[in-house]
Design a protein around this motif. Structure first.
Motif, short mmCIF file in Angstrom:
data_model
loop_
_atom_site.label_atom_id
_atom_site.label_comp_id
_atom_site.label_asym_id
_atom_site.label_seq_id
_atom_site.Cartn_x
_atom_site.Cartn_y
_atom_site.Cartn_z
N ASN A 93 85.74 83.65 -11.63
CA ASN A 93 87.11 83.43 -12.05
C ASN A 93 87.69 84.65 -12.57
N ASP A 95 90.83 87.38 -12.26
CA ASP A 95 92.36 87.49 -11.76
C ASP A 95 92.80 88.56 -11.11
N THR A 96 91.73 89.70 -10.98
CA THR A 96 92.41 90.73 -10.17
C THR A 96 90.94 91.33 -9.41
N GLU A 101 96.17 91.12 -7.60
CA GLU A 101 95.77 89.48 -8.24
C GLU A 101 94.88 89.01 -7.01
N ASN A 105 94.23 83.21 -7.67
CA ASN A 105 95.30 83.44 -8.73
C ASN A 105 96.58 83.35 -8.28
N LYS A 229 89.43 95.43 -11.73
CA LYS A 229 89.17 94.14 -12.40
C LYS A 229 88.56 94.51 -13.70
#
Length: 323
Positions: A93, A95-96, A101, A105, A229
């Motif tokens: 999970n 996001d980056t 991104e 996402n 990240k």
């Protein structure tokens, strides 16, 4: 500190062409799938894996020639690696990734999983078209190893009984197997004997393990901007890595925090600070150095040429990424 741009100067044009070819390889008919896949390759990355393949190709062929099959193998390897990152980001999970991104996402988890599957399928198709059964067998094992590694990691989340040996085995399945098998496949395409193929497999295995250990150190000591990240992502997901495993041996206070499964961000920051106060990071770096030395030992005296020296410098780059 080794600068990658200078390090890969002898294969600069090949890497440039590889980037163009990767864009073509994702030519899916569905616009969403194409956009998702194309987004992955627009993120850049250091292209260390294909660069190693191209250098080994030069080392193992007469006249230092990179064959078209070698170039295709480099593209296949980078595609497999990228596909694994998409699935990793969904599982963890994130996001980056590399400061951009992640696919799930931008789109959603379903599209991200399909994009990863698509890339695995594309790489398999191009792999089959190399028309070399030994290479197909060697690289196909990587994808099953990835799945094995993810399952092992999922089953040991927040498991404080995990040993360094368990961690190394898991790291092999998740990271080192791709580099090891790709190095061996390069030697196969160069028509090297079995001993030489095995030498490059062992080289890639130890290089890959060192790479993963250093990655895990960076997850502890770097900030989000440096990593591309969130820092502490491994901790948050219950992935206990070398710095934490060594730190647990030194400071039992960590057991209680880990046992609560980092319920909030302050727990992660507290854990990172405790790890930094122990010898966990230095012991992890020493472990990475051991694997780098094993990698060097395999090829240093057997393959003496300029491109072998470049491989040695890659080892130096990997071990010193946070200096």
């Amino acid at each position: 500190m080794v600068v990658l741009k200078n390090l890969f100067s002898s294969i600069h044009q090949d890497i440039y062409q590889l980037n163009l070819n990767l864009q073509k390889m994702v030519g899916a008919k569905h616009p969403i799938l194409y956009a998702a896949a194309k987004h992955l390759f627009s993120q850049g990355g250091k292209k260390i894996r294909p660069s190693i393949i191209l250098l080994i190709a030069k080392i193992t062929t007469s006249n230092n020639v990179i064959l078209p099959q070698h170039k295709r193998l480099a593209e296949i390897t980078e595609t497999i690696h990228t596909a694994s990152l998409v699935h990793d980001d969904v599982i963890d999970n994130c996001d980056t990734r590399r400061g951009i991104e992640t696919v799930h996402n931008i789109f959603n988890s379903k599209i991200a999983v399909l994009a990863g599957d698509f890339l695995f399928a594309q790489s398999s198709w191009y792999l089959a078209n190399l028309n070399n059964l030994e290479v197909v067998k060697t690289i196909s094992k990587v994808i099953t190893d990835f799945a094995e590694g993810e399952i092992r990691q999922g089953l040991t989340n927040f498991d404080m009984t995990i040993s360094i040996d368990d961690y190394i085995e898991k790291s092999f399945y998740k990271t080192a197997t791709l580099i090891a098998c790709s190095c061996k496949a390069t030697a196969i395409l160069s028509h090297c004997d079995k001993n030489t193929q095995n030498d490059f497999y062992v080289y890639g295995k130890h290089l890959g393990l060192a790479f993963q250990i250093i990655d895990d150190i960076l997850d502890i000591i770097s900030n989000t901007d440096q990593l591309g990240k969130p820092a502490g992502s491994d901790l948050k997901n219950g992935n206990l890595t070398a710095p934490l495993i060594f730190a647990l041996e030194e400071n039992p206070k960590l057991y209680q925090i880990v046992n609560q499964e980092f319920q909030n961000q302050t727990d992660i920051n507290k854990t990172i600070n405790i790890i930094k106060e122990t010898k966990g990071i230095q012991k992890a770096k020493d472990l990475a150095e051991e694997h780098i030395q094993l990698a060097i030992h395999v090829i240093k005296n057997k393959f003496q040429c300029h491109n072998t020296q470049t491989l040695m410098l890659i080892n130096d780059y990997i071990i010193n990424r946070f200096n």
